[in-house]
Design a protein around this motif. Structure first.
Motif, PDB file in Angstrom:
ATOM      1  N   ALA A   1      19.702 -40.673  -3.496  1.00  0.00           N
ATOM      2  CA  ALA A   1      20.049 -39.998  -2.151  1.00  0.00           C
ATOM      3  C   ALA A   1      19.577 -38.437  -2.023  1.00  0.00           C
ATOM      4  N   PHE A   2      19.824 -37.859  -3.043  1.00  0.00           N
ATOM      5  CA  PHE A   2      19.530 -36.486  -3.113  1.00  0.00           C
ATOM      6  C   PHE A   2      18.033 -36.032  -3.073  1.00  0.00           C
ATOM      7  N   VAL A   3      17.372 -36.912  -3.733  1.00  0.00           N
ATOM      8  CA  VAL A   3      15.840 -36.837  -3.675  1.00  0.00           C
ATOM      9  C   VAL A   3      15.305 -36.929  -2.361  1.00  0.00           C
ATOM     10  N   LEU A   4      15.973 -38.070  -1.438  1.00  0.00           N
ATOM     11  CA  LEU A   4      15.393 -38.282  -0.190  1.00  0.00           C
ATOM     12  C   LEU A   4      15.729 -37.209   0.682  1.00  0.00           C
ATOM     13  N   ILE A   5      16.804 -36.454   0.803  1.00  0.00           N
ATOM     14  CA  ILE A   5      17.357 -35.549   1.435  1.00  0.00           C
ATOM     15  C   ILE A   5      16.394 -34.274   1.179  1.00  0.00           C
ATOM     16  N   TYR A   6      16.071 -34.019  -0.152  1.00  0.00           N
ATOM     17  CA  TYR A   6      15.255 -33.002  -0.651  1.00  0.00           C
ATOM     18  C   TYR A   6      13.982 -33.112  -0.077  1.00  0.00           C
ATOM     19  N   LEU A   7      13.180 -34.136  -0.053  1.00  0.00           N
ATOM     20  CA  LEU A   7      11.911 -34.545   0.668  1.00  0.00           C
ATOM     21  C   LEU A   7      12.151 -34.291   2.056  1.00  0.00           C
ATOM     22  N   ALA A   8      13.104 -34.762   2.748  1.00  0.00           N
ATOM     23  CA  ALA A   8      13.137 -34.441   4.240  1.00  0.00           C
ATOM     24  C   ALA A   8      13.331 -32.978   4.469  1.00  0.00           C
ATOM     25  N   CYS A   9      13.926 -32.066   3.588  1.00  0.00           N
ATOM     26  CA  CYS A   9      14.297 -30.559   3.874  1.00  0.00           C
ATOM     27  C   CYS A   9      12.763 -30.029   3.793  1.00  0.00           C
ATOM     28  N   LEU A  10      11.948 -30.490   2.492  1.00  0.00           N
ATOM     29  CA  LEU A  10      10.747 -29.858   2.361  1.00  0.00           C
ATOM     30  C   LEU A  10       9.795 -29.894   3.732  1.00  0.00           C
ATOM     31  N   VAL A  11       9.621 -31.221   4.307  1.00  0.00           N
ATOM     32  CA  VAL A  11       8.775 -31.484   5.112  1.00  0.00           C
ATOM     33  C   VAL A  11       9.170 -30.800   6.377  1.00  0.00           C
ATOM     34  N   LEU A  12      10.523 -30.938   7.096  1.00  0.00           N
ATOM     35  CA  LEU A  12      10.864 -30.464   8.050  1.00  0.00           C
ATOM     36  C   LEU A  12      11.257 -28.885   8.086  1.00  0.00           C
ATOM     37  N   LEU A  13      11.454 -28.123   7.092  1.00  0.00           N
ATOM     38  CA  LEU A  13      11.935 -26.870   7.015  1.00  0.00           C
ATOM     39  C   LEU A  13      11.018 -26.006   6.258  1.00  0.00           C
ATOM     40  N   CYS A  14      10.841 -26.332   4.902  1.00  0.00           N
ATOM     41  CA  CYS A  14      10.304 -25.460   3.915  1.00  0.00           C
ATOM     42  C   CYS A  14       8.715 -25.280   4.055  1.00  0.00           C
ATOM     43  N   VAL A  15       8.090 -26.222   4.166  1.00  0.00           N
ATOM     44  CA  VAL A  15       6.598 -26.438   4.646  1.00  0.00           C
ATOM     45  C   VAL A  15       6.299 -25.542   5.639  1.00  0.00           C
ATOM     46  N   PRO A  16       6.834 -25.895   6.767  1.00  0.00           N
ATOM     47  CA  PRO A  16       6.654 -24.906   7.994  1.00  0.00           C
ATOM     48  C   PRO A  16       6.689 -23.392   7.843  1.00  0.00           C
ATOM     49  N   TYR A  17       7.897 -23.138   7.003  1.00  0.00           N
ATOM     50  CA  TYR A  17       8.361 -21.748   6.930  1.00  0.00           C
ATOM     51  C   TYR A  17       7.334 -21.207   5.711  1.00  0.00           C
ATOM     52  N   LEU A  18       6.763 -21.982   4.888  1.00  0.00           N
ATOM     53  CA  LEU A  18       5.775 -21.644   3.844  1.00  0.00           C
ATOM     54  C   LEU A  18       4.479 -20.987   4.766  1.00  0.00           C
ATOM     55  N   PHE A  19       4.187 -21.743   5.703  1.00  0.00           N
ATOM     56  CA  PHE A  19       2.966 -21.260   6.711  1.00  0.00           C
ATOM     57  C   PHE A  19       3.323 -19.674   7.310  1.00  0.00           C
ATOM     58  N   ALA A  20       4.344 -19.636   7.391  1.00  0.00           N
ATOM     59  CA  ALA A  20       4.808 -18.043   8.126  1.00  0.00           C
ATOM     60  C   ALA A  20       4.642 -17.293   6.975  1.00  0.00           C
ATOM     61  N   GLU A  21       4.981 -17.287   5.715  1.00  0.00           N
ATOM     62  CA  GLU A  21       4.685 -16.207   4.695  1.00  0.00           C
ATOM     63  C   GLU A  21       3.213 -16.103   4.564  1.00  0.00           C
ATOM     64  N   LEU A  22       2.698 -17.195   4.157  1.00  0.00           N
ATOM     65  CA  LEU A  22       1.162 -17.122   4.049  1.00  0.00           C
ATOM     66  C   LEU A  22       0.299 -16.390   5.274  1.00  0.00           C
ATOM     67  N   ALA A  23       0.662 -16.559   6.343  1.00  0.00           N
ATOM     68  CA  ALA A  23       0.056 -15.972   7.606  1.00  0.00           C
ATOM     69  C   ALA A  23       0.420 -14.509   7.703  1.00  0.00           C
ATOM     70  N   LEU A  24       1.524 -13.959   7.228  1.00  0.00           N
ATOM     71  CA  LEU A  24       2.031 -12.779   7.304  1.00  0.00           C
ATOM     72  C   LEU A  24       1.152 -12.148   6.146  1.00  0.00           C
ATOM     73  N   GLY A  25       1.152 -12.650   5.152  1.00  0.00           N
ATOM     74  CA  GLY A  25       0.453 -11.988   3.959  1.00  0.00           C
ATOM     75  C   GLY A  25      -1.044 -11.830   4.331  1.00  0.00           C
ATOM     76  N   ARG A  26      -1.722 -12.929   4.926  1.00  0.00           N
ATOM     77  CA  ARG A  26      -3.297 -12.649   5.047  1.00  0.00           C
ATOM     78  C   ARG A  26      -3.418 -11.857   6.330  1.00  0.00           C
ATOM     79  N   ASN A  27      -2.607 -11.612   7.117  1.00  0.00           N
ATOM     80  CA  ASN A  27      -2.699 -10.956   8.413  1.00  0.00           C
ATOM     81  C   ASN A  27      -2.805  -9.472   7.793  1.00  0.00           C
ATOM     82  N   GLY A  28      -1.816  -9.044   7.077  1.00  0.00           N
ATOM     83  CA  GLY A  28      -1.911  -7.574   6.604  1.00  0.00           C
ATOM     84  C   GLY A  28      -2.687  -7.159   5.366  1.00  0.00           C
ATOM     85  N   LYS A  29      -2.998  -8.367   4.706  1.00  0.00           N
ATOM     86  CA  LYS A  29      -3.898  -8.102   3.506  1.00  0.00           C
ATOM     87  C   LYS A  29      -3.149  -7.251   2.302  1.00  0.00           C
ATOM     88  N   ARG A  30      -1.826  -7.239   2.295  1.00  0.00           N
ATOM     89  CA  ARG A  30      -1.143  -6.338   1.618  1.00  0.00           C
ATOM     90  C   ARG A  30       0.140  -7.230   0.994  1.00  0.00           C
TER      91      ARG A  30
END
Length: 460
Positions: free
Chosen positions: A45-74
């Motif tokens: 059950a923990f594994v299933l909830i973990y996967l849901a959290c990754l897909v719904l929250l963590c991966v979209p937030y990952l895109f925000a950090e990558l975009a911020l880094g490439r935009n500033g190049k710093r």
């Protein structure tokens, strides 16, 4: 004032970035923390909830950090300053930079323990818990292992993005994957391993509570190295024509695969040997040596396992040091080589109290007289205090603030434009607005809720 960096390095290929970024995410959090969290919280059950959290929250937030880094190049400070230099917001980037080095300072201590298991036969003669307690309290073992780990980490980072970080990621990540496969094969073929597979892969929702959901979200969040500036820094080395969504997706998929494989490696062996999966943090360093000692070819498998753990810790340690080094290279006159060795030395100085806090120096082994035991558990040592302050509170706080910055100060729509750059097409009429709303509202609220609930749980 930030210094110009006209010849800023870039990854040589998408594969180089994916392996390096996945190496950052794949560390002790996947091989050590994920299995014991799953064991403590009911398995499937923990594994299933973990996967849901990754897909719904963590991966979209990952895109925000990558975009911020490439935009500033710093680095995180420079990336925020490139958008808003006249406000206190660059201090949030500073929090990421400091948190990364502080985490590395005690992370290297635990990594040194893993190296010690490779160099010394810890499952002979005495019980594993007694041997482990004796070794981590011996400064003649702990300090050289801790220092050696930081020395090797600084050496890789000093080599640069392509010749150092990327080159070693391309070597170590395939080795890590092969070792995982070998240990999984041995584990699942043990008599009685089926019970462990059932525990790990079959959800039992009767064991799910609000706290389990919080634990799963926290694990998903930390397993991707979010909130510590790593993905901002690594994103800053990406070319403008790179597809951030595809690259970030590969990183998340690789990280998740390794975490799931860690469970397949550990739980079948634990159940086959009649051990308790809910042993908490001691599952890897105390219980597993006992398991390896009881199984056929156990000494060989145990050596492979702790070699795997050391490699995973090493790839993460590289990324943690790189955040601080990138800051020094971008914002000061320091060369990369000087920055790497200087930052490594600072991490050693910061981490030495943690290294000596497991019995070598009694005054550092129990700080309850200073900090109490409400948040840190009974008899907290320096390592426990550092992990709580930097590995829990600082990371969650910085991630929530970064989400607010991207969503409201930079603007979610501008961040979305950066994400679309290099994709060759729009993100989608529905997905784009949903992502913008999430980065502005859902992410900061949810991340702060994790911090508040964790703190309240510790208090109550």
């Amino acid at each position: 004032m930030a210094l110009p960096s006209p010849e800023r390095e870039q990854w040589s290929s998408r594969l180089g970035f994916v392996l390096a970024a996945a190496g950052s995410a794949i560390g002790l959090g996947n091989i050590w923390r994920f299995p014991f969290k799953a064991g403590d919280n009911g398995g499937g059950a923990f594994v299933l909830i973990y996967l849901a959290c990754l897909v719904l929250l963590c991966v979209p937030y990952l895109f925000a950090e990558l975009a911020l880094g490439r935009n500033g190049k710093r680095n995180p400070v420079g990336a925020i300053r490139a958008i808003d230099a006249r406000s206190p917001w660059p201090l949030v980037g500073g929090l990421c930079v400091v948190a990364g080095l502080a985490i590395l300072s005690y992370y290297a201590v635990v990594a040194g323990w893993a190296v010690g298991y490779v160099l010394r036969d810890l499952v002979a003669a005495e019980a594993p818990d007694a041997v482990f307690a004796r070794v981590i309290a011996d400064p003649l073992w702990v300090v050289p292992l801790f220092g050696g780990f930081l020395f090797a980490t600084a050496g890789v980072v000093a080599g640069g993005v392509r010749r150092g970080i990327e080159r070693w990621a391309k070597i170590l990540m395939p080795v890590l994957f092969v070792l995982l496969c070998l240990i999984i094969f041995r584990s699942v073929t043990l008599p009685g391993a089926g019970a462990g597979l059932d525990f790990y892969l079959t959800p039992d929702f009767s064991k799910v509570s609000g706290l389990v959901v919080v634990e799963a979200l926290g694990q998903a969040f930390f397993s991707l190295s979010l909130g510590m500036g790593t993905m901002i820094t690594y994103g800053s080395y990406l070319p403008d024509d790179e597809n951030l969504i595809v690259s970030g997706g590969y990183v998340a998929a690789f990280d998740t695969l390794i975490a799931l494989m860690a469970g397949l490696m550990i739980f079948p062996a634990v159940f086959a040997m009649g051990q308790n999966p809910a042993e908490g943090p001691s599952l890897v360093f105390v219980v597993l040596p006992d398991v390896f000692g009881a199984m056929p070819l156990g000494s060989f498998v145990g050596t492979l396992f702790f070699l795997l753990l050391a490699i995973a810790a090493f790839t993460s340690g590289i990324s943690l040091l790189e955040v601080f080094v990138s800051y020094l290279v971008d914002e000061t006159p320091w060369s990369r080589r000087a920055a790497a060795w200087g930052a490594g030395g600072l991490a050693f100085a910061l981490g030495l109290p943690s290294a000596l806090s497991q019995g070598a120096v009694p005054a550092l082994s129990d700080l309850s007289w200073l900090v109490g035991d409400r948040f840190f558990g009974p008899s907290p040592g320096m390592l426990d205090v550092m992990d709580f302050l930097w590995g829990s509170v600082a990371l969650v706080l910085s991630a929530a603030l970064l989400s607010l910055f991207v969503g409201w100060v930079w603007g979610a729509e501008k961040a979305l434009t950066e994400l679309r750059s290099g994709t060759g097409h729009t993100v989608g009429r529905v997905a784009g607005p949903v992502w913008c709303a999430a980065i502005k509202y859902a992410f900061p609220i949810t991340i702060l809720a994790v911090l508040v609930i964790d703190l309240l749980y510790d208090v109550l």
